[in-house]
Design an enzyme around this catalytic site. Structure first.
Site, PDB file in Angstrom:
ATOM      1  CB  CYS A  47      -0.970  -0.067   1.284  1.00 20.30           C
ATOM      2  SG  CYS A  47      -2.159  -1.331   1.483  1.00 20.30           S
TER       3      CYS A  47
ATOM      4  NE  ARG B  77       4.401   1.773  -0.404  1.00 23.37           N
ATOM      5  CZ  ARG B  77       5.549   1.498   0.359  1.00 23.37           C
ATOM      6  NH1 ARG B  77       6.735   1.759  -0.253  1.00 23.37           N
ATOM      7  NH2 ARG B  77       5.649   1.108   1.357  1.00 23.37           N
TER       8      ARG B  77
ATOM      9  CG  ASN C  63       2.230   0.647   4.113  1.00 22.74           C
ATOM     10  OD1 ASN C  63       3.228   0.835   4.082  1.00 22.74           O
ATOM     11  ND2 ASN C  63       1.781  -0.824   3.624  1.00 22.74           N
TER      12      ASN C  63
ATOM     13  CD  GLU D  90      15.403 -13.364 -10.375  1.00 25.08           C
ATOM     14  OE1 GLU D  90      14.981 -14.097  -9.107  1.00 25.08           O
ATOM     15  OE2 GLU D  90      15.164 -12.406 -10.665  1.00 25.08           O
TER      16      GLU D  90
ATOM     17  CE  LYS E  76      11.420 -11.521 -12.092  1.00 33.19           C
ATOM     18  NZ  LYS E  76      12.453 -11.546 -10.775  1.00 33.19           N
TER      19      LYS E  76
ATOM     20  CD  GLU F 208       8.075 -11.995  -9.577  1.00 28.59           C
ATOM     21  OE1 GLU F 208       7.976 -11.111  -8.921  1.00 28.59           O
ATOM     22  OE2 GLU F 208       9.236 -12.024 -10.562  1.00 28.59           O
TER      23      GLU F 208
ATOM     24  CG  HIS G 107      18.281 -37.297  -7.126  1.00 26.46           C
ATOM     25  ND1 HIS G 107      18.828 -38.307  -6.895  1.00 26.46           N
ATOM     26  CD2 HIS G 107      19.499 -36.567  -7.652  1.00 26.46           C
ATOM     27  CE1 HIS G 107      19.944 -38.707  -7.188  1.00 26.46           C
ATOM     28  NE2 HIS G 107      20.518 -37.544  -7.636  1.00 26.46           N
TER      29      HIS G 107
HETATM   30  C1  F6R Z   1      10.757 -10.715  -7.828  1.00 21.70           C
HETATM   31  C2  F6R Z   1      10.700  -9.549  -6.835  1.00 21.70           C
HETATM   32  C3  F6R Z   1      10.138 -10.075  -5.401  1.00 21.70           C
HETATM   33  C4  F6R Z   1      11.435  -9.547  -4.481  1.00 21.70           C
HETATM   34  C5  F6R Z   1      11.089  -9.653  -2.953  1.00 21.70           C
HETATM   35  C6  F6R Z   1      11.938  -9.019  -1.899  1.00 21.70           C
HETATM   36  O1  F6R Z   1      10.837 -10.192  -8.995  1.00 21.70           O
HETATM   37  O2  F6R Z   1      10.626  -8.674  -6.920  1.00 21.70           O
HETATM   38  O3  F6R Z   1      10.472 -11.693  -5.048  1.00 21.70           O
HETATM   39  O4  F6R Z   1      12.450  -9.686  -4.576  1.00 21.70           O
HETATM   40  O5  F6R Z   1       9.627  -9.294  -2.416  1.00 21.70           O
HETATM   41  O6  F6R Z   1      11.994  -7.672  -2.222  1.00 21.70           O
HETATM   42  P1  F6R Z   1      13.204  -6.627  -1.736  1.00 21.70           P
HETATM   43  O7  F6R Z   1      14.422  -6.755  -2.670  1.00 21.70           O
HETATM   44  O8  F6R Z   1      12.545  -5.071  -2.166  1.00 21.70           O
HETATM   45  O9  F6R Z   1      13.330  -6.865  -0.461  1.00 21.70           O
END
Ligand code: F6R
Length: 616
Positions: free
Chosen positions: A2, A27, A101, A489, A493, A496, A512
């Site tokens: 938020c 946010r 928030n 990673e 991606k 998400e 395994h």
């Molecule tokens: C993935 C992503 C999230 C952040 C995680 C940590 O693309 O953006 O997995 O990496 O929420 O956020 P920070 O790095 O801001 O602590």
């Protein structure tokens, strides 16, 4: 998550609040709302489900006058995204409006107690409890708004950044924070004031800012200096900081999405990240953090890395770098698990906290815990002035500029770059890296931005490959060594932004169990850029081929062997093994991006997510 914004001053508040909400939309974007106030007029609240743009449509033609206002963009925690659950929330009499928030953990008990006193609730949010409680305290003790807020917050368990306005005291905003960020901007001669979850909605108007600390309450009155107190009603001297922001990096330019722009920004970002730290002429790395806190870092017996999501993946690469070149044992922990795990940690331990936003609630709480136990905290953060940057004992910014796309891209490569610089610098001081290897890596690091530029030339080829996978239900990503975290990673991606189920595995772990999943409908992304593990990875690829999996391979330039086996091949320039993540990550980011675009999804603001995870 938020975002909150507030304004009190000489101008019309509404345009400032809406522009601020747009900056904070990363946010959360489930709903948005605004409350406006001006002397002699009613408190007006407008709110709407969905994005800030929906709110703008809703208010067309309505009375938007007022030089005081608060506004909110929501990422739902308690209560589904809807107009009634959107903030601002009004108190029973309609006298107070509040934005919040965070999470109020004891809201249920408080709501019951207020119900018994005759209060009724419209929404299913935790926030509405707080605004009702403040009104109840105001009535019970016949007290002013700042006191009612302080007394109420002493009854709250949880996290909050709040802003409250009162129809009966129209020249005032009261705001407070605990575990969620809040910044106050001070205009010239105290003629106007701004509040926001980060500096971005404020920086257009003033560079004079106060970052509130936990448990602080600020009262903003027209024409007067701000007053800050803590929960014990002690006066705090506000520390005014000079904050400048580069808004150029917050524009999409000619790119259709922030995510694509941020992927393409990476060569420049890594150059910015290394500037002044990688001295190519001297073939040396200079980190001021290491000069200032030499003993803590160089004599570390053990390092624990804490982070979440993408930053946790960077941490896994950091572990390999630190262990290889500094010979210090490293644990990598999810901050959310670490904080509740009764960790064996104390004086002499170094904790590295990695965070793009610098506001992740779990990482922040893990830092507090490690600090209480006596550990030394080193932050690797992107957002300047953020809570984690300020909570760390020392740290290094990654300097990649604001990341707007919710899926992290340039922050990841920035974090890996800083971890590489740090490992090399500590290793050199400890004498655990041989000088020749040090020189080799330092020289090659300087070539990485240009090599990424070369990888980015494969964009169209990757877009072409992506066409085939719009309807895929699952994906597997495989990597080994330094590229195992890259596989994780890549899978994250894709999940998400394209909502396709994806899993990352160490390539040799396939046999395994997960190999049972392989059939002709399973796309498998194999990262084979690590020269030392190349023959092993080729064998793993053969195992998938034998089961008819569709192989998309990331290979070093000039590769012949895998070309003959894989269905699709993406080449990246050769580099040293420890630097391969900085190159192999790029095609995975592009692949996820193009698949999501083909599926016509909102790449920059994927469903259910927010950029800054300020709730646990
Ligand atoms: C993935 C992503 C999230 C952040 C995680 C940590 O693309 O953006 O997995 O990496 O929420 O956020 P920070 O790095 O801001 O602590």
């Amino acid at each position: 998550m938020c975002g909150i914004v507030g304004y009190l001053g000489k101008r019309e508040a509404f345009p400032i609040l809406i522009a601020g909400l747009k900056r904070l939309e990363y946010r959360g974007y489930d709903s948005a709302g605004v409350a406006l106030l001006s002397s002699g007029k009613d408190l007006r609240v407008y709110k709407e489900k969905g994005k800030v743009a929906n709110l703008e449509q809703l208010v067309a033609g309505r009375d938007l006058s007022g030089t005081i206002g608060i506004a909110h963009t929501r990422w739902a925690t308690h209560g589904e995204p809807s107009e009634v659950n959107a903030h601002p929330h009004l108190s029973q009499s309609g006298r107070l409006a509040l934005v919040h928030n965070g999470i109020i953990e004891n809201y249920s008990a408080l709501r019951e107690s207020l119900r018994e006193k005759g209060f009724t609730f419209r929404s299913s949010t935790d926030t509405e409890v707080l605004v009702q409680l403040i009104e109840y305290i105001q009535q019970k003790y016949s007290t002013d708004l700042p006191s009612a807020v302080r007394i109420s917050l002493n009854k709250i368990v949880g996290a909050y950044a709040i802003a409250v306005i009162d129809r009966e005291e129209p020249d005032m905003i009261v705001a407070a924070r605990k575990s969620s960020p809040l910044v106050v901007g001070i205009g010239e001669d105290n003629k106007e004031f701004f509040i926001a979850s980060d500096a971005s909605p404020i920086a257009d108007y003033t560079s004079q800012m106060v970052y509130l600390d936990d448990g602080e309450i600020v009262t903003i009155r027209r024409g007067k200096p701000i007053q800050v107190i803590n929960l014990n009603n002690e006066t705090i001297d506000p520390k005014i900081e000079q904050v400048e922001m580069d808004f150029g990096k917050m524009q999409k330019g000619d790119f259709p999405h922030f995510m694509l722009k941020e992927i393409f920004d990476q060569p420049d970002c890594i150059e910015d990240c290394m500037r002044g730290r990688l001295l190519t002429s001297k073939k040396r790395i200079v980190l001021s953090a290491l000069q200032l806190h030499h003993k803590e870092l160089v004599e570390a017996k053990r390092i624990t890395i804490i982070s979440c999501g993408t930053s946790w993946h960077a941490g896994l690469i950091g572990k390999q770098l630190l262990e290889s070149y500094c010979r210090i044992p490293v644990n990598v922990e999810y901050a959310s698990e670490f904080r509740y795990s009764n960790p064996v940690i104390g004086k002499g331990d170094v904790v590295i906290a990695i965070s793009q936003s610098g506001e992740t609630a779990d990482t922040l709480a893990a830092i507090q815990l490690a600090k209480e136990k006596g550990a030394y905290i080193f932050g690797i953060v992107n957002a300047v002035g953020s809570s984690i940057a300020r909570a760390a004992s020392m740290g290094t910014y990654i300097h990649v500029g604001p990341e707007i796309g919710v899926a992290s891209t340039k922050a990841f490569t920035g974090q890996v770059t800083v971890l590489t610089l740090l490992s090399l610098a500590i290793g050199r001081e400890r004498g655990t890296i041989d000088p020749e290897t040090y020189q080799q890596i330092v020289t090659e690091l300087a070539n990485i931005p240009d090599k990424i530029r070369k990888v980015l030339k494969s964009n169209e080829h990757i877009e072409e490959i992506s066409k085939m996978f719009t309807y895929a239900k699952n994906f597997i990503y495989l990597g080994r060594g330094y590229n195992y975290p890259v596989a994780l990673e890549g899978a994250l991606k894709l999940k998400e932004i394209s909502y396709i189920h994806a899993e990352g595995y160490p390539a040799a772990e396939m046999k395994h169990g997960p190999i049972a999943l392989i059939d002709a409908d399973m796309p498998v992304v194999c990262i084979a850029t690590d020269k030392t593990l190349y023959p092993k990875t080729v064998s793993n690829i053969q195992e998938i081929k034998a089961r008819h999996g569709h192989i998309i391979a990331i290979v070093p330039e000039g590769d012949v062997t895998i070309h003959k086996i894989a269905d699709d091949v993406i080449e990246v320039p050769e580099t040293l093994t420890c630097l391969t993540p900085l190159l192999s990550t790029i095609p995975l980011q592009l692949l996820a991006y193009h698949i999501a675009v083909r599926k016509d999804l909102n790449v920059d603001q994927p469903r259910n997510l927010a950029k800054s995870v300020t709730v646990e």
